[in-house]
Write a protein that holds these residues in place. Sequence first.
Motif, PDB file in Angstrom:
ATOM      1  N   LYS A  24     -10.459  -1.408  11.659  1.00 27.93           N
ATOM      2  CA  LYS A  24     -10.091  -2.708  11.067  1.00 27.93           C
ATOM      3  C   LYS A  24     -10.022  -2.586   9.543  1.00 27.93           C
ATOM      4  O   LYS A  24      -9.105  -3.089   8.901  1.00 27.93           O
ATOM      5  CB  LYS A  24     -11.135  -3.774  11.422  1.00 27.93           C
ATOM      6  CG  LYS A  24     -10.807  -4.566  12.648  1.00 27.93           C
ATOM      7  CD  LYS A  24      -9.651  -5.536  12.381  1.00 27.93           C
ATOM      8  CE  LYS A  24      -9.142  -6.106  13.676  1.00 27.93           C
ATOM      9  NZ  LYS A  24      -7.721  -6.227  13.799  1.00 27.93           N
ATOM     10  N   GLU A  27      -6.905  -0.860   8.558  1.00 33.51           N
ATOM     11  CA  GLU A  27      -5.740  -1.742   8.705  1.00 33.51           C
ATOM     12  C   GLU A  27      -5.683  -2.775   7.570  1.00 33.51           C
ATOM     13  O   GLU A  27      -4.650  -2.955   6.926  1.00 33.51           O
ATOM     14  CB  GLU A  27      -5.847  -2.447  10.070  1.00 33.51           C
ATOM     15  CG  GLU A  27      -4.710  -3.415  10.355  1.00 33.51           C
ATOM     16  CD  GLU A  27      -5.107  -4.426  11.444  1.00 33.51           C
ATOM     17  OE1 GLU A  27      -5.776  -4.044  12.427  1.00 33.51           O
ATOM     18  OE2 GLU A  27      -4.738  -5.610  11.277  1.00 33.51           O
ATOM     19  N   LEU A  28      -6.840  -3.412   7.298  1.00 32.95           N
ATOM     20  CA  LEU A  28      -6.868  -4.468   6.271  1.00 32.95           C
ATOM     21  C   LEU A  28      -6.585  -3.886   4.885  1.00 32.95           C
ATOM     22  O   LEU A  28      -5.949  -4.515   4.046  1.00 32.95           O
ATOM     23  CB  LEU A  28      -8.229  -5.175   6.284  1.00 32.95           C
ATOM     24  CG  LEU A  28      -8.508  -6.016   7.535  1.00 32.95           C
ATOM     25  CD1 LEU A  28      -9.990  -6.391   7.626  1.00 32.95           C
ATOM     26  CD2 LEU A  28      -7.645  -7.271   7.558  1.00 32.95           C
ATOM     27  N   HIS A  29      -7.045  -2.672   4.661  1.00 34.41           N
ATOM     28  CA  HIS A  29      -6.798  -2.021   3.370  1.00 34.41           C
ATOM     29  C   HIS A  29      -5.301  -1.709   3.214  1.00 34.41           C
ATOM     30  O   HIS A  29      -4.689  -2.012   2.190  1.00 34.41           O
ATOM     31  CB  HIS A  29      -7.617  -0.745   3.255  1.00 34.41           C
ATOM     32  CG  HIS A  29      -7.460  -0.057   1.925  1.00 34.41           C
ATOM     33  ND1 HIS A  29      -8.390  -0.169   0.922  1.00 34.41           N
ATOM     34  CD2 HIS A  29      -6.452   0.711   1.423  1.00 34.41           C
ATOM     35  CE1 HIS A  29      -7.970   0.509  -0.141  1.00 34.41           C
ATOM     36  NE2 HIS A  29      -6.795   1.065   0.152  1.00 34.41           N
ATOM     37  N   LEU A  30      -4.723  -1.117   4.265  1.00 32.37           N
ATOM     38  CA  LEU A  30      -3.318  -0.706   4.168  1.00 32.37           C
ATOM     39  C   LEU A  30      -2.385  -1.919   4.098  1.00 32.37           C
ATOM     40  O   LEU A  30      -1.275  -1.823   3.577  1.00 32.37           O
ATOM     41  CB  LEU A  30      -2.945   0.209   5.344  1.00 32.37           C
ATOM     42  CG  LEU A  30      -3.672   1.571   5.340  1.00 32.37           C
ATOM     43  CD1 LEU A  30      -3.328   2.393   6.572  1.00 32.37           C
ATOM     44  CD2 LEU A  30      -3.368   2.372   4.059  1.00 32.37           C
ATOM     45  N   ARG A  31      -2.851  -3.077   4.605  1.00 36.70           N
ATOM     46  CA  ARG A  31      -2.048  -4.302   4.468  1.00 36.70           C
ATOM     47  C   ARG A  31      -2.241  -4.943   3.092  1.00 36.70           C
ATOM     48  O   ARG A  31      -1.702  -6.013   2.817  1.00 36.70           O
ATOM     49  CB  ARG A  31      -2.429  -5.296   5.573  1.00 36.70           C
ATOM     50  CG  ARG A  31      -1.783  -4.928   6.930  1.00 36.70           C
ATOM     51  CD  ARG A  31      -2.374  -5.707   8.076  1.00 36.70           C
ATOM     52  NE  ARG A  31      -2.303  -7.142   7.881  1.00 36.70           N
ATOM     53  CZ  ARG A  31      -3.079  -8.030   8.518  1.00 36.70           C
ATOM     54  NH1 ARG A  31      -3.968  -7.616   9.387  1.00 36.70           N
ATOM     55  NH2 ARG A  31      -2.943  -9.308   8.290  1.00 36.70           N
ATOM     56  N   GLY A  32      -3.055  -4.326   2.259  1.00 32.01           N
ATOM     57  CA  GLY A  32      -3.249  -4.829   0.898  1.00 32.01           C
ATOM     58  C   GLY A  32      -4.227  -5.987   0.822  1.00 32.01           C
ATOM     59  O   GLY A  32      -4.293  -6.695  -0.183  1.00 32.01           O
ATOM     60  N   ILE A  33      -5.003  -6.190   1.885  1.00 31.13           N
ATOM     61  CA  ILE A  33      -5.926  -7.335   1.911  1.00 31.13           C
ATOM     62  C   ILE A  33      -7.276  -6.981   1.271  1.00 31.13           C
ATOM     63  O   ILE A  33      -7.848  -7.777   0.545  1.00 31.13           O
ATOM     64  CB  ILE A  33      -6.096  -7.834   3.369  1.00 31.13           C
ATOM     65  CG1 ILE A  33      -4.758  -8.439   3.832  1.00 31.13           C
ATOM     66  CG2 ILE A  33      -7.227  -8.859   3.495  1.00 31.13           C
ATOM     67  CD1 ILE A  33      -4.691  -8.777   5.295  1.00 31.13           C
TER      68      ILE A  33
END
Length: 326
Positions: A24, A27-33
């Motif tokens: 998770k 994923e959240l990092h790669l989505r820039g979140i």
Amino acid sequence: MKLDKQLLLDMYGRMLRIRKFELKVEELHLRGILPGLKHLYIGEEAVAVGVTFNLREDDYIGSTHRGHGHLIAKGGDVKIIMAELYGKKTGYCKGKGGSMHIADINIGILGANGIVAANIPIVGGAALSAKLRGTDQVAVSFFGDGGANEGMFHEGVNLASVWKLPAIFICENNQYAISTSQSKATAIPNIADRAKSYGIPGFTVDGMDVLAVYEITGEAVARAREGKGPTLVECKTYRFKGHYVGEGSRELSYRSREELKKCQEKCPIQKFKWTLTKEGILTEGLAEKINRQIDKELEEAIKFAEESPYPSPEDALEDLFFEEET
Ligand SMILES: Cc1ncc(C[n+]2csc(CCOP(=O)(O)OP(=O)(O)O)c2C)c(N)n1
Ligand SMILES: [Mg+2]
């Protein structure tokens, strides 16, 4: 299998929680979140879980830059860890520390640490404190193969031996320090062999096998609690992802696709799942239930983090140590 069934299922669940948390985070990092730098523990879960399942809540651990797995294994709250990664006020460091500073003193987590090997003397201090207070608490230091080449390792392990401290030194040998393979930086294949020169026991164990790690560290913890001094345990493991999230295909400049694939086939969670299934302890239905429960926990953690406030600018002046001018 001699061990209690519930204990084995808890170990499995804890490893899976770490794995899913890290996926998770990626994923959240790669989505820039998520802001900041993160180093994932994926592939190494058997080490943190095998070690910490021997510990009590009041025992201490010192962690590294790759710390999420240690924190979750020792009982850290995924909601508060996630909030910290989001930079929110409800996080472990009130949103001001991020991935590499998370600590929870109430359950003995002395902190992640961005300085390689720096938790070794800190853990030595905690072990000295336990000894001076006359408790039977133990303190565990996690560090990598790279960390084992730092001066703090040699100084810390030596002094812990001389003072017979209740410390356990866990080398997570994932074979790389960023892009440098162990063979290019370390003159011997087994880091545990160094234990001899400090006059303490040293063991090399398969770090992809949670039960092997659990057994050998159980002996080390017992030794430490009985006042017999420290032990060095080297867990041979492998990180399945890049050194940090975002390294991308650059990792292929220092390790091959074939090597990655071969090591990923030794997934510690899959291996343990097979063992538990073969023993009739884990069924597909139960595995699915554990899986869903972790998904729900993670959804709640993300919701909690997203709905939490950011720290205010004034908060930057809180939680500082400074001396009044005289
Ligand atoms: C004292 C110090 N030197 C260098 C660095 C930069 N650095 C960050 S992680 C890392 C590699 C650490 O390798 P290892 O100890 O094997 O841990 P791993 O990343 O493999 O888990 C380095 C050199 C640092 N953070 N601290
Ligand atoms: Mg390493």
